[in-house]
Design a protein around this motif. Sequence first.
Motif, short mmCIF file in Angstrom:
data_model
loop_
_atom_site.label_atom_id
_atom_site.label_comp_id
_atom_site.label_asym_id
_atom_site.label_seq_id
_atom_site.Cartn_x
_atom_site.Cartn_y
_atom_site.Cartn_z
N TYR A 6 51.38 39.28 32.67
CA TYR A 6 51.85 40.70 32.09
C TYR A 6 53.22 40.60 32.31
CZ TYR A 6 51.59 44.75 29.54
OH TYR A 6 51.99 46.09 29.25
N ILE A 7 53.82 40.99 30.56
CA ILE A 7 54.88 40.99 30.75
C ILE A 7 55.42 42.11 30.11
CG2 ILE A 7 57.08 40.53 29.56
CD1 ILE A 7 56.16 37.47 29.35
N ALA A 8 55.98 43.61 30.57
CA ALA A 8 55.73 45.05 30.66
C ALA A 8 57.83 44.87 30.02
CB ALA A 8 56.03 45.82 31.85
N LYS A 16 53.01 50.54 37.75
CA LYS A 16 51.70 51.11 36.96
C LYS A 16 50.68 49.99 37.32
CE LYS A 16 48.79 53.77 34.14
NZ LYS A 16 48.66 54.67 32.98
N LEU A 17 50.97 48.97 36.84
CA LEU A 17 49.25 47.78 36.70
C LEU A 17 50.18 46.97 38.24
CD1 LEU A 17 48.12 45.72 36.51
CD2 LEU A 17 49.97 44.37 34.57
N TYR A 18 51.51 46.91 38.58
CA TYR A 18 51.48 46.57 40.44
C TYR A 18 50.85 46.94 41.05
CZ TYR A 18 53.97 45.74 44.81
OH TYR A 18 53.32 45.80 46.20
N THR A 19 50.74 48.83 41.29
CA THR A 19 50.11 49.15 41.86
C THR A 19 49.03 49.56 41.11
OG1 THR A 19 51.42 51.18 42.30
CG2 THR A 19 49.61 51.72 42.43
N ALA A 20 48.06 49.32 40.47
CA ALA A 20 46.74 48.63 40.49
C ALA A 20 45.81 47.48 41.03
CB ALA A 20 46.17 48.74 38.96
N LEU A 21 46.79 46.52 40.85
CA LEU A 21 46.52 45.57 41.15
C LEU A 21 47.33 45.66 42.72
CD1 LEU A 21 48.49 43.33 38.70
CD2 LEU A 21 46.24 42.93 39.46
N THR A 22 47.81 45.79 43.44
CA THR A 22 47.29 46.09 45.39
C THR A 22 46.58 46.88 45.67
OG1 THR A 22 49.31 47.89 44.96
CG2 THR A 22 50.33 45.35 44.85
N ASP A 23 45.93 47.68 44.69
CA ASP A 23 44.38 49.30 45.30
C ASP A 23 43.25 48.04 45.24
OD1 ASP A 23 46.56 50.89 45.58
OD2 ASP A 23 45.84 51.88 43.55
N SER A 51 42.22 35.61 38.27
CA SER A 51 41.10 36.01 37.51
C SER A 51 40.79 37.38 37.96
CB SER A 51 39.99 35.05 37.83
OG SER A 51 38.76 35.01 37.56
N ASP A 52 40.90 37.40 39.51
CA ASP A 52 40.74 39.31 39.35
C ASP A 52 41.53 39.57 39.28
OD1 ASP A 52 38.07 38.61 41.13
OD2 ASP A 52 39.55 37.91 42.68
N ALA A 53 43.34 39.36 39.07
CA ALA A 53 43.89 40.04 38.53
C ALA A 53 43.52 40.61 36.99
CB ALA A 53 45.29 39.58 38.05
N GLN A 54 43.40 39.68 36.01
CA GLN A 54 42.96 39.55 34.78
C GLN A 54 41.70 40.93 34.47
OE1 GLN A 54 44.54 38.09 32.03
NE2 GLN A 54 45.17 37.06 32.71
N THR A 55 41.07 40.27 34.82
CA THR A 55 40.10 41.73 35.39
C THR A 55 41.04 43.43 35.42
OG1 THR A 55 38.40 40.35 35.99
CG2 THR A 55 38.22 42.47 36.85
N VAL A 56 41.21 43.18 36.39
CA VAL A 56 42.05 44.52 36.44
C VAL A 56 42.81 45.35 35.47
CG1 VAL A 56 43.73 45.89 37.52
CG2 VAL A 56 42.13 44.75 39.03
N CYS A 58 42.25 44.02 31.91
CA CYS A 58 41.79 44.95 31.38
C CYS A 58 41.15 46.10 31.94
CB CYS A 58 40.37 43.41 31.10
SG CYS A 58 40.95 42.22 29.94
N SER A 59 40.67 46.29 33.33
CA SER A 59 41.10 47.70 33.28
C SER A 59 41.08 49.03 33.04
CB SER A 59 40.00 47.68 34.51
OG SER A 59 40.46 47.90 35.74
N VAL A 60 42.66 48.45 33.26
CA VAL A 60 43.61 49.58 33.30
C VAL A 60 44.46 49.08 31.36
CG1 VAL A 60 46.59 49.24 33.97
CG2 VAL A 60 44.81 48.59 35.27
N GLY A 61 43.91 47.81 30.90
CA GLY A 61 44.16 48.29 29.36
C GLY A 61 45.44 48.84 28.78
N GLY A 62 44.50 50.58 28.59
CA GLY A 62 44.77 50.96 27.70
C GLY A 62 46.00 52.15 28.21
N GLY A 63 45.78 51.81 29.86
CA GLY A 63 46.84 53.19 30.43
C GLY A 63 47.99 52.40 30.62
N LEU A 64 48.33 51.34 29.95
CA LEU A 64 49.59 50.42 30.43
C LEU A 64 50.53 50.82 29.24
CD1 LEU A 64 48.88 47.10 31.96
CD2 LEU A 64 49.34 49.21 32.30
#
Length: 64
Positions: A6-8, A16-23, A51-56, A58-64
């Motif tokens: 992802y490029i923010a 926010k994405l980093y935290t979601a991934l590490t959580d 692959s796991d990161a892509q799943t996360v 997608c789940s965070v998606g709209g919150g970014l």
Amino acid sequence: MWKAIYIASDRAQADKLYTALTDEGILARVRESSCGGEAAFEVQVPEAGRSDAQTVLCSVGGGL
């Protein structure tokens, strides 16, 4: 090897994405780069966790 997933446009969005991934137990890092002269932040994960990161992502998606 690290891969950008992802490029923010700002640090807060990348963090926010980093935290979601590490959580979720996914190793991640944020690297500052430039995109057309503008600051950008790459969220990167090891290739094996992509692959796991892509799943996360997608789940965070709209919150970014």
